[in-house]
Design a protein around this motif. Structure first.
Motif, PDB file in Angstrom:
ATOM      1  N   GLY A  20       0.822  -1.206   0.000  1.00 41.21           N
ATOM      2  CA  GLY A  20       0.000   0.000   0.000  1.00 41.21           C
ATOM      3  C   GLY A  20       0.853   1.251   0.000  1.00 41.21           C
ATOM      4  O   GLY A  20       0.567   2.211  -0.734  1.00 41.21           O
ATOM      5  N   ALA A  21       1.911   1.240   0.807  1.00 40.70           N
ATOM      6  CA  ALA A  21       2.820   2.390   0.845  1.00 40.70           C
ATOM      7  C   ALA A  21       3.501   2.589  -0.505  1.00 40.70           C
ATOM      8  O   ALA A  21       3.664   3.720  -0.979  1.00 40.70           O
ATOM      9  N   ALA A  23       2.289   1.728  -3.404  1.00 32.68           N
ATOM     10  CA  ALA A  23       1.297   2.134  -4.406  1.00 32.68           C
ATOM     11  C   ALA A  23       0.861   3.583  -4.205  1.00 32.68           C
ATOM     12  O   ALA A  23       0.702   4.335  -5.176  1.00 32.68           O
ATOM     13  N   ILE A  24       0.683   4.001  -2.951  1.00 30.99           N
ATOM     14  CA  ILE A  24       0.169   5.342  -2.662  1.00 30.99           C
ATOM     15  C   ILE A  24       1.229   6.420  -2.883  1.00 30.99           C
ATOM     16  O   ILE A  24       0.960   7.470  -3.472  1.00 30.99           O
ATOM     17  N   ALA A  25       2.436   6.157  -2.407  1.00 32.63           N
ATOM     18  CA  ALA A  25       3.507   7.159  -2.528  1.00 32.63           C
ATOM     19  C   ALA A  25       4.811   6.473  -2.924  1.00 32.63           C
ATOM     20  O   ALA A  25       5.735   6.342  -2.121  1.00 32.63           O
ATOM     21  N   MET A 414       0.804  -1.525 -11.226  1.00 25.32           N
ATOM     22  CA  MET A 414       1.260  -0.229 -10.727  1.00 25.32           C
ATOM     23  C   MET A 414       1.996   0.548 -11.805  1.00 25.32           C
ATOM     24  O   MET A 414       2.661  -0.026 -12.666  1.00 25.32           O
TER      25      MET A 414
END
Length: 459
Positions: A20-21, A23-25, A414
């Motif tokens: 998640g980290a 993918a988000i940033a 991604m």
């Protein structure tokens, strides 16, 4: 059961949080990983290489002493020597050799090194330093499982407390992340191969799901059938591939170079393995990007492969383990890089598929390469699922294979240079695994001494 289920849940949550980290940033996450990588691996990379070098020396010496006769478990070996070595090779290197056999010598040549130096670097990264770690963990776990009667060494050797649970989580996380990237790497060449031979452009997700189906099918047949037979075919195909490249390129040059460089590698091995770039910032930066980064990645695989080695080595002696797990695979790795490296540099091929197409216009070698990648991947995924099952809960192998496949699908979806992020993540994730390996070694020594002392007191 609850304890192992908790480890499984914690592993899933940890992987989800890391992904998640990313993918988000991705840029921020990559920057954080690079900072950790540079500060720890760049400045203290010797914590990875020196223990592996020491292990290689100790085991070579031990094989010539009475300790070399130590047998792991009773009775004859469970697998024939050829099948045993085939499984070791397929699980320990597999797709990595197929890919890097061409890529790494090219990288070093492009950086201004001579051909001999490029091959010596490859020998050092894929030879004794890698296989000595597999051997060390394999021997520890084999003795614990087959001679000390410890069913779950990774758990028992650290006392089963909080430290043990954290270590188990880090081991399973590194295995899942590493194999998910292998899924992604295998999917791309297989996708290209399907398009080349059938004209059908498959989505990478479909290829990954098909690969996972093959791996799960292999897992249902058991280790004595699925992994064993796939490993035999893997080894045979790899040998055919290497022989084809050898014959069609520069056989005399390859033989001469191999005969000259292997003794040179042995002579230079202590210096190369313990290099810290003292007083040379550029050298230290190079070590961080190559030798230390490779060794950190190997640590991420040591326990996964070591557990598997222990599982298939019942009935083997320490001497057999040293020869079969470290010396023969290291020599084969050197031969592989010599054959593939010289052939690629001679033909100007930038990757292994280009090399096969250049050498063989009929496409036979390209078909063998594609099949080899497929089988190597299935073997690695099946054995990784087996190890995750051994470290967590029973009958969970298919779940772990599907999780690796699902993670690979997400990675492929991604945007940006997500592969670079995941590669950095693997290197950083290896840091706690390395300390876990050291802790397991210390725990094994302490427990072995305690049991030996207790035995002596009762006799």
């Amino acid at each position: 059961m609850k304890h192992n289920l908790g480890i499984s849940i914690a592993t899933v949550l940890t992987v989800a949080a890391l992904l998640g980290a990313a993918a988000i940033a991705p840029q921020t996450f990559q920057s954080m990983l690079e900072t950790i990588k540079v500060s720890v691996i760049g400045n203290m990379g010797f914590i990875f290489t020196w223990p592996a070098f020491l292990a290689s020396v100790v085991f070579v010496v031990a094989m010539f002493t009475p300790i070399g006769k130590l047998r792991f478990g009773e009775g004859p070996p469970e697998f024939s020597t050829l099948s045993w070595i085939g499984m070791l090779f397929a699980t320990g290197m597999g797709i990595g050799l197929l890919t890097w056999g061409v890529l790494e010598p090219n990288y070093h040549i492009d950086a201004g090194n001579s051909r001999d130096q490029a091959l010596l670097y490859a020998f050092n990264h894929w030879g004794l330093l890698a296989w000595s770690g597999y051997l060390a963990v394999g021997v520890i776990f084999a003795h614990a499982m087959h001679n000390m009667g410890i069913g779950k060494p990774a758990e028992t050797l650290l006392g089963g407390g909080v430290l043990s649970r954290i270590n188990l989580i880090s081991l399973v996380v590194s295995t899942v992340i590493g194999l998910s990237l292998t899924f992604s790497y295998a999917a791309d060449p297989l996708k290209q191969a399907v398009a080349r031979y059938t004209g059908v452009d498959l989505d990478a997700a479909i290829v990954i799901l098909v690969l996972s189906a093959f791996a799960i099918a292999s897992s249902t047949t058991g280790i004595k059938r699925g992994i064993k037979w796939l490993s035999n075919y893997n080894t045979l195909l790899a040998l055919i591939l290497m022989a084809g490249v050898f014959v069609l390129s520069q056989p005399l040059e390859i033989l001469g170079t191999f005969a000259r460089l292997v003794p040179e590698y042995i002579v230079q091995y202590p210096a190369m393995a313990t290099d810290i770039g003292m007083g040379d910032p550029e050298r230290k930066a190079w070590l961080a990007d190559w030798l230390y980064a490779f060794e950190a990645a190997w640590y991420g695989w040591f326990v996964f492969t070591g557990v598997f080695i222990a599982r298939i080595s019942k009935g083997r002696t320490l001497r057999e383990m040293v020869v079969g797990v470290m010396l023969i695979p290291s020599l084969f790795s050197c031969l592989w890089f010599t054959v593939m490296g010289i052939a690629a540099l001679t033909t100007g091929s930038e990757d292994v598929f280009a090399l096969m197409s250049t050498l063989d216009g009929s496409g036979v070698l390209s078909v063998i390469l594609t099949l080899n990648i497929l089988l190597f991947f299935v073997t690695s995924a099946d054995s990784a699922g087996l190890v995750c099952e051994m470290l967590t809960v029973r009958r969970s192998r298919a779940f772990w294979i599907l999780m690796m496949a699902g993670l690979a699908v997400v990675i492929n979806r991604m945007d940006g240079d997500i592969f670079k992020v995941i590669l950095s993540l693997i290197s950083v994730a290896a840091i706690p695994v390395a300390f876990g390996v050291f802790a397991l070694t210390a725990g094994f020594v302490v427990l072995a001494r305690q049991r030996r002392t207790g035995h002596l007191r009762t006799t």
